[in-house]
Each structure stands twice: as C-alpha cells, then as structure tokens.
Design a protein around this motif. Structure first.
Motif, PDB file in Angstrom:
ATOM      1  N   SER A   1       4.999  11.880  -5.268  1.00 48.53           N
ATOM      2  CA  SER A   1       6.186  12.664  -5.624  1.00 48.53           C
ATOM      3  C   SER A   1       7.344  11.784  -6.094  1.00 48.53           C
ATOM      4  N   LYS A   2       7.249  10.468  -5.871  1.00 51.71           N
ATOM      5  CA  LYS A   2       8.413   9.610  -6.064  1.00 51.71           C
ATOM      6  C   LYS A   2       8.700   9.325  -7.543  1.00 51.71           C
ATOM      7  N   ASN A   3       9.942   8.876  -7.794  1.00 53.67           N
ATOM      8  CA  ASN A   3      10.393   8.698  -9.185  1.00 53.67           C
ATOM      9  C   ASN A   3       9.626   7.594  -9.921  1.00 53.67           C
TER      10      ASN A   3
ATOM     11  N   ALA B   1       0.797  -1.234   0.000  1.00 51.87           N
ATOM     12  CA  ALA B   1       0.000   0.000   0.000  1.00 51.87           C
ATOM     13  C   ALA B   1       0.827   1.281   0.000  1.00 51.87           C
ATOM     14  N   ASN B   2       1.950   1.286   0.692  1.00 51.60           N
ATOM     15  CA  ASN B   2       2.805   2.480   0.710  1.00 51.60           C
ATOM     16  C   ASN B   2       4.184   2.140   1.280  1.00 51.60           C
ATOM     17  N   GLY B   3       5.034   3.138   1.307  1.00 52.43           N
ATOM     18  CA  GLY B   3       6.421   2.921   1.728  1.00 52.43           C
ATOM     19  C   GLY B   3       6.635   3.044   3.221  1.00 52.43           C
ATOM     20  N   THR B   4       5.547   3.185   3.981  1.00 49.84           N
ATOM     21  CA  THR B   4       5.639   3.164   5.439  1.00 49.84           C
ATOM     22  C   THR B   4       5.316   1.766   5.942  1.00 49.84           C
ATOM     23  N   VAL B   5       4.194   1.225   5.459  1.00 51.79           N
ATOM     24  CA  VAL B   5       3.832  -0.128   5.903  1.00 51.79           C
ATOM     25  C   VAL B   5       4.820  -1.158   5.357  1.00 51.79           C
TER      26      VAL B   5
ATOM     27  N   VAL C   1      17.364  -1.524   3.850  1.00 50.55           N
ATOM     28  CA  VAL C   1      17.603  -0.319   3.055  1.00 50.55           C
ATOM     29  C   VAL C   1      16.260   0.382   2.864  1.00 50.55           C
ATOM     30  N   ASP C   2      16.147   1.590   3.432  1.00 54.80           N
ATOM     31  CA  ASP C   2      14.953   2.389   3.165  1.00 54.80           C
ATOM     32  C   ASP C   2      15.215   3.123   1.850  1.00 54.80           C
ATOM     33  N   ALA C   3      14.795   2.459   0.781  1.00 48.83           N
ATOM     34  CA  ALA C   3      15.028   2.982  -0.570  1.00 48.83           C
ATOM     35  C   ALA C   3      13.788   3.716  -1.068  1.00 48.83           C
ATOM     36  N   ALA C   4      13.007   4.276  -0.120  1.00 56.04           N
ATOM     37  CA  ALA C   4      11.768   4.986  -0.491  1.00 56.04           C
ATOM     38  C   ALA C   4      12.029   5.982  -1.607  1.00 56.04           C
ATOM     39  N   GLN C   5      13.170   6.667  -1.522  1.00 60.18           N
ATOM     40  CA  GLN C   5      13.491   7.701  -2.515  1.00 60.18           C
ATOM     41  C   GLN C   5      14.446   7.171  -3.582  1.00 60.18           C
ATOM     42  N   GLY C   6      14.795   5.896  -3.495  1.00 59.93           N
ATOM     43  CA  GLY C   6      15.933   5.421  -4.292  1.00 59.93           C
ATOM     44  C   GLY C   6      15.612   4.371  -5.334  1.00 59.93           C
TER      45      GLY C   6
ATOM     46  N   TYR D   1      17.951  12.285   9.845  1.00 64.83           N
ATOM     47  CA  TYR D   1      17.716  13.098   8.642  1.00 64.83           C
ATOM     48  C   TYR D   1      16.989  12.225   7.626  1.00 64.83           C
ATOM     49  N   THR D   2      15.670  12.095   7.827  1.00 60.31           N
ATOM     50  CA  THR D   2      14.839  11.262   6.945  1.00 60.31           C
ATOM     51  C   THR D   2      13.385  11.653   7.143  1.00 60.31           C
ATOM     52  N   PHE D   3      12.522  11.087   6.297  1.00 57.03           N
ATOM     53  CA  PHE D   3      11.085  11.312   6.448  1.00 57.03           C
ATOM     54  C   PHE D   3      10.599  10.569   7.698  1.00 57.03           C
ATOM     55  N   VAL D   4       9.551  11.095   8.303  1.00 57.23           N
ATOM     56  CA  VAL D   4       9.058  10.567   9.576  1.00 57.23           C
ATOM     57  C   VAL D   4       8.706   9.077   9.508  1.00 57.23           C
ATOM     58  N   ALA D   5       8.369   8.581   8.310  1.00 54.97           N
ATOM     59  CA  ALA D   5       7.950   7.179   8.181  1.00 54.97           C
ATOM     60  C   ALA D   5       9.042   6.199   8.604  1.00 54.97           C
ATOM     61  N   THR D   6      10.296   6.570   8.400  1.00 56.52           N
ATOM     62  CA  THR D   6      11.385   5.667   8.815  1.00 56.52           C
ATOM     63  C   THR D   6      11.289   5.457  10.322  1.00 56.52           C
TER      64      THR D   6
ATOM     65  N   ILE E   1      10.575   0.507  -0.763  1.00 59.53           N
ATOM     66  CA  ILE E   1      10.463   1.633  -1.708  1.00 59.53           C
ATOM     67  C   ILE E   1       9.101   2.295  -1.530  1.00 59.53           C
ATOM     68  N   SER E   2       9.058   3.592  -1.771  1.00 53.94           N
ATOM     69  CA  SER E   2       7.768   4.301  -1.768  1.00 53.94           C
ATOM     70  C   SER E   2       7.397   4.674  -3.201  1.00 53.94           C
ATOM     71  N   CYS E   3       6.118   4.514  -3.521  1.00 56.00           N
ATOM     72  CA  CYS E   3       5.627   4.906  -4.850  1.00 56.00           C
ATOM     73  C   CYS E   3       4.555   5.992  -4.687  1.00 56.00           C
TER      74      CYS E   3
ATOM     75  N   ALA F   1      19.171   1.882   6.811  1.00 57.13           N
ATOM     76  CA  ALA F   1      19.978   2.850   6.063  1.00 57.13           C
ATOM     77  C   ALA F   1      19.085   3.478   4.998  1.00 57.13           C
ATOM     78  N   VAL F   2      18.916   4.789   5.069  1.00 62.86           N
ATOM     79  CA  VAL F   2      18.029   5.478   4.122  1.00 62.86           C
ATOM     80  C   VAL F   2      18.851   5.994   2.933  1.00 62.86           C
ATOM     81  N   ALA F   3      18.339   5.779   1.745  1.00 62.13           N
ATOM     82  CA  ALA F   3      18.985   6.346   0.548  1.00 62.13           C
ATOM     83  C   ALA F   3      18.397   7.742   0.350  1.00 62.13           C
TER      84      ALA F   3
HETATM   85  C1  LIG Z   1      12.851   7.952   3.418  1.00 57.17           C
HETATM   86  C2  LIG Z   1      11.389   7.636   3.357  1.00 57.17           C
HETATM   87  N1  LIG Z   1      10.937   6.536   3.991  1.00 57.17           N
HETATM   88  C3  LIG Z   1       9.633   6.187   3.951  1.00 57.17           C
HETATM   89  C4  LIG Z   1       8.723   6.951   3.250  1.00 57.17           C
HETATM   90  C5  LIG Z   1       7.268   6.576   3.321  1.00 57.17           C
HETATM   91  O1  LIG Z   1       6.696   6.334   2.113  1.00 57.17           O
HETATM   92  P1  LIG Z   1       5.103   6.512   1.904  1.00 57.17           P
HETATM   93  O2  LIG Z   1       4.834   7.964   1.852  1.00 57.17           O
HETATM   94  O3  LIG Z   1       4.862   5.822   0.598  1.00 57.17           O
HETATM   95  O4  LIG Z   1       4.440   5.840   3.037  1.00 57.17           O
HETATM   96  C6  LIG Z   1       9.149   8.085   2.548  1.00 57.17           C
HETATM   97  C7  LIG Z   1       8.198   8.921   1.791  1.00 57.17           C
HETATM   98  O5  LIG Z   1       8.423  10.073   1.522  1.00 57.17           O
HETATM   99  C8  LIG Z   1      10.516   8.438   2.606  1.00 57.17           C
HETATM  100  O6  LIG Z   1      10.971   9.528   1.959  1.00 57.17           O
END
Ligand SMILES: Cc1ncc(COP(=O)(O)O)c(C=O)c1O
Length: 398
Positions: A191-193, A64-68, A162-167, A90-95, A186-188, A136-138
């Motif tokens: 905004s993602k690539n 469903a998303n890059g958090t779950v 590897v939190d490759a949400a952005q990678g 230094y990352t998005f709150v989801a990590t 990965i997150s889709c 490790a976040v990319a």
């Molecule tokens: C580093 C990082 N991890 C996790 C997420 C979470 O992804 P999502 O928004 O798809 O839940 C994001 C989204 O921006 C992100 O940048």
C-alpha cells in the motif's frame, strides 16, 4: 437521497488503483531472473546508493519489511530488556511489536490533537532513567515536529528513531525525514507510496549503528567468528529490482498528491463539521500516504450522528474514507502474557486523551491512491461529504 438509502451514489467513476506498474518493473525483474544473482546484487546496491544520496544520509539498507527495519535499528543501538522506548499509540502495530521483539518496554506518549503525530509536549513527561529511545512516527506521511523532538532527545541523551514507514519522500525543514534523528525506517509494503510488495529501508548517518546493522544482516560473522546474534532480513534482488524501478516515479507522484491535497484541504476548510489535519509551516514536503480528515465531533453530535455513521454513508457515495487507527494500548498484543514475558514488564495502557479522540471520534483517512486522481475526484470527495452532511438527519437510524 443518500446512496445508503437507495439513492444514486455521488461518485460515478473510480479512484486510481494501486500499485501502478510499468514496463521498467518488468524489464528489471527479467534481467534479475536471468542474471542468476538473486540476492545482494547490483539492483539492491544501486537502490541503496541512490536513496542514501537523495536523502542526504551516509548509510542505507534495503531490508525485508518496515517492521524488521525498526527492530534492526533498536537491536543495532543495543536497546533491549529493561530499557524503555517511547512511542505514540496512534500508529500501526509494527511500531509497538518491533520494540517488544527487541525486548524493550514500550511507553506510550500522546499525540498532537491537530496532526495526530507524537507530541513533543507529552514525550518529555514520559522520559525516565530507563528511557533509551523515542520513536516518532510520520503518521500519514506527515513529518513530525522534528526540531522539537531532536532537541528533547539530545537534552536527555536518548536516541531518536523516525518511523517513516508511511513517509518516504517527506521533508521537514528542508531535510529528508530519513536524515533526522539517529536512524529512520521506511516500509515498502504493497500500500505504501514506494512499494515492491514487501520491503523496508533503514537510513542512518551513524557509522557504529550502520556497522552493527550490517553485521546482523550478514549473519553476525566477523573474522570467522559469530560475534553477534544475527537477523538476515536482507531484501531479495527481485524486490530490490521493483524498488529501483518504482523509485523513478516517486517524485512525480509526490508532487501530484501534494497538489491535490492542497486543493482538497482548501475545499474542506469551507466546512464546519470537518477539516484537513493541521499543516506545520516547517513542513517542506508532506508525503501524503494518507490524507487525514478530522471531524468535529461536537458538530456531528448536534445533528445526532457520529463519525462512524458519517463514514458508512460516505463510503456508499463512493468515497472510501476509513476510520483509521484505534490506539494500540486497547489491544491484547499490549497486555498479553507473552508480551509481558518477553519484556518482563507490564505496559502502561492508560488511555490518552488525544489518541482516544482521534481513534474513536474525529479521525479519518483517505488512502494515497485517491490523491493520484484528478481535481474532479477531489471535488467529488468534498461534494460527497457535503451531501452526507445535508442528509445528516437520515443517518441517525444507521
Ligand atoms: C507506522 C508504521 N510502522 C511500521 C510499519 C511496518 O511496515 P511493514 O508492513 O513493511 O512491516 C507500517 C506499515 O504499515 C507502518 O504504517
């Protein structure tokens, strides 16, 4: 005169918009609507097989998303209450929130001053007998130093995620970042690539982890019994259809972003008040979800200005450079009573030097769609920065 003071903005046209849609998106979506198979259909399987093959991994789950996706990985590894998981601030709150929702205690380790990715040098000192994983976040789509991080994880017998949400599409040392460590996420999101509005992807080579995740996604049922607590975060077939279609153009967009980024970095190297983030020679491909520009805060201070004043003026010139992340330990979500109750511990929120500098003094981001523009767009970015610098004296009153 600066645009912020009524002058003509330097940038006369807009950067490309995002997302970029096409007829193929529409035809796959219509096909799915007509098929009546709106969940777990052919599009999802086709995407997962193709993505796994391209990354060189055995298992792929579209979710469903890059958090779950992160939470499913942690739960699938059996990580929970009483365990510690290391992450960068230094990352998005989801990590952070995925670790908390899994019930584990997040432990912040500082970032590398040049790349803004988790630094292997600071990770090791945070490892304790309770540590179960390193995330490790990319950041920006830049592969973290995965040789060093893998070595540390192996030596201490902890998992590497590897939190490759952005990678998506990033490659470290000739191997997709999704094939490094024990699992990648990965997150889709829009905004993602690679996007389908909302979506996520899990990759792993670990059969046991794949089995645990599969079980959770299928209601936790095995042989008619609920054997695990489940989280059905499967992607819908509508989203999978768009993902499959959008995936077709990822390669060409990655190529264009890298080409423009290299040119822009060359222009920025000429400046003494700002530069592109460092680029390790072992990076085979940077995904450039963001292009990070690091300001030299001392040079700005010599002119009596700071990063935020500079960015305000630059935005008025038509160049949308943003300030980026503030370190997560500053936010109430890291210290709230609810968070403490979920994990049964207090998170250490001691500020970390490089994260503070990146967050408040030197970091800035250009969004990926800008890198899908022309060489003239890249020149506009560099020229607008030079214009603002040349008028720095006018910025002090901002
Ligand atoms: C580093 C990082 N991890 C996790 C997420 C979470 O992804 P999502 O928004 O798809 O839940 C994001 C989204 O921006 C992100 O940048």
């Amino acid at each position: 005169m600066l645009a912020i003071h009524g002058g003509e903005p330097l940038k006369k046209n807009s950067f490309p918009g995002w997302p970029v849609t096409n007829e193929y998106d529409r035809s796959l979506l219509i096909d799915t609507v007509r098929s009546g198979k709106w969940s777990c259909g052919e599009k999802k399987s086709a995407f997962e097989s193709k993505f796994a093959a391209d990354c060189g991994v055995k298992h792929c789950f579209a979710v469903a998303n890059g958090t779950v996706s992160l939470e499913l990985i942690l739960r699938g590894m059996g990580i929970g209450y009483g365990d510690e998981v290391i992450l960068p601030p230094y990352t998005f709150v989801a990590t952070l929130s995925s670790i908390i929702f899994a019930g584990a205690t997040p432990v912040f380790a500082d970032i590398d001053a040049g790349t803004y990715n988790l630094s292997h040098e600071y990770v090791e000192e945070k490892i304790t007998s309770k540590t179960k994983a390193i995330v490790a976040v990319a950041v920006a789509g830049c592969p973290p130093k995965l040789d060093e991080l893998s070595e540390i994880a192996k030596r201490h017998n902890v998992k590497l995620i590897v939190d490759a949400a952005q990678g998506v599409g990033a490659v470290w040392n000739n191997k997709s970042i999704c094939a490094w460590g024990d699992a990648a996420s990965i997150s889709c999101q829009n905004s993602k690539n690679l996007t389908c509005g909302e979506g996520g992807i899990i990759t792993t080579n670990d059969d046991a982890l794949a089995d645990a995740i599969n079980l959770m996604l299928k209601g936790g049922i095995r042989n008619g019994s609920y054997v695990s607590i489940a989280q059905d975060h499967t992607i819908s077939e509508f989203q999978a259809s768009v993902l499959l279609s959008q995936y077709n153009k990822l390669e060409s967009e990655l190529y264009l972003r890298e080409k423009n980024a290299a040119y822009l970095a060359g222009r920025l190297h000429e400046l003494d008040f700002a530069d592109a983030a460092e680029y390790d020679e072992r990076i085979t491909r940077h995904a450039y979800h963001l292009f990070i520009i690091r300001f030299n805060s001392e040079k700005l201070a010599e002119r009596g200005i700071n990063r935020d004043q500079f960015l305000t003026a630059l935005n008025a010139e038509g160049v949308p450079l943003a300030g980026g992340y503030a370190p997560l330990y500053h936010f109430p979500c890291a210290t709230s009573a609810y968070t403490e109750r979920l994990i049964g511990a207090k998170i250490d929120t001691t500020p970390l030097k490089n994260s503070e500098i990146a967050g408040f003094k030197e970091g800035s981001w250009l969004y990926q769609a800008c890198l899908l523009g022309t060489r003239a767009d890249m020149d506009d970015i560099a020229d607008a920065m030079i214009k603002v610098w040349e008028h720095a004296d006018d910025l002090r009153k901002l």
